[in-house]
Design an enzyme around this catalytic site. Structure first.
Site, mmCIF file in Angstrom:
data_model
loop_
_atom_site.group_PDB
_atom_site.id
_atom_site.type_symbol
_atom_site.label_atom_id
_atom_site.label_comp_id
_atom_site.label_asym_id
_atom_site.label_seq_id
_atom_site.Cartn_x
_atom_site.Cartn_y
_atom_site.Cartn_z
ATOM 1 N NE ARG A 1 -5.360 3.429 0.434
ATOM 2 C CZ ARG A 1 -6.589 3.341 -0.054
ATOM 3 N NH1 ARG A 1 -6.968 2.269 -0.688
ATOM 4 N NH2 ARG A 1 -7.419 4.352 0.029
ATOM 5 N N GLY B 1 0.845 -1.191 0.000
ATOM 6 C CA GLY B 1 0.000 0.000 0.000
ATOM 7 C C GLY B 1 0.878 1.238 0.000
ATOM 8 C CB CYS B 2 3.209 2.868 1.255
ATOM 9 S SG CYS B 2 3.776 1.737 2.535
ATOM 10 C CG HIS B 3 -1.286 3.671 -2.529
ATOM 11 N ND1 HIS B 3 -0.771 2.399 -2.495
ATOM 12 C CD2 HIS B 3 -2.597 3.522 -2.856
ATOM 13 C CE1 HIS B 3 -1.712 1.523 -2.791
ATOM 14 N NE2 HIS B 3 -2.847 2.184 -3.007
ATOM 15 C CB ALA B 4 -4.227 8.236 -0.200
#
Length: 139
Positions: free
Chosen positions: A95, A47-50
Site C-alpha cells: 500500500r 506507507g510503501c510497505h505490506a
C-alpha cells in the site's frame, strides 16, 4: 484483485453528522490499534510497505488522499474522499498513500498491535512472498 470499500451509516440532523464503528459489525475484525496521519505534504507518499497478516481499514476522515494497492500481480488506485467510506486492506497487500489534500486526516483501524516483524518494507521481497502465496507456498 478485489477492492473492498465500506460505506458507513451516518447518523445526523441539523446539529451535524456522527459515524459509529463497531468491530465485527461495521469493521470485519477486532480493532486493536487506531492511528491517524495529518499535516502530510502534497508530494509525500506514506506507507510503501505490506504486512504479512495485519488487516486495516483506511478512512480519510477529513480531506482526501489516494491509495495505491498492489497484490504483486495487479495494481489498483482508490480515492478516499468521504469520511463515511473506508477501504479494507488485507495482509500481503502493498500500500502507498499519496496525493493528500492540505487538510487530510487519514485514520487507520488495525487488527493487531504494532509489530515490526509483520512489515514487509522491501518491494522485491514483497513480490517474492506474493508469488509464493499465489503458488500455495508459505511466504
Amino acid at each position: 484483485m478485489q477492492v473492498i470499500k465500506y460505506v458507513f451509516q451516518p447518523h445526523g440532523d441539523d446539529r451535524g453528522q456522527l459515524i459509529a464503528l463497531e468491530e465485527f459489525k461495521d469493521i470485519p475484525f477486532q480493532i486493536k490499534r487506531v492511528y491517524y496521519m495529518y499535516d502530510t505534504g502534497k508530494k509525500v507518499t506514506r506507507g510503501c510497505h505490506a504486512h504479512r497478516s495485519l488487516e486495516q481499514i483506511l478512512i480519510c476522515i477529513h480531506g482526501s488522499c489516494t491509495v495505491r494497492l498492489d497484490d504483486g500481480k495487479e495494481t489498483k488506485t482508490v480515492p478516499l474522499e468521504r469520511p463515511y467510506e473506508g477501504l479494507y486492506v488485507s495482509g500481503n497487500m502493498w500500500r502507498e498513500m499519496y496525493g493528500f489534500s492540505e487538510d487530510a486526516v487519514l485514520m487507520v483501524l488495525a487488527s493487531e498491535l504494532y509489530d515490526e516483524s509483520d512489515y514487509i518494507r522491501d518491494y522485491d521481497e514483497f513480490l517474492k512472498i506474493a508469488e509464493k502465496n499465489r503458488d500455495g507456498r508459505k511466504g
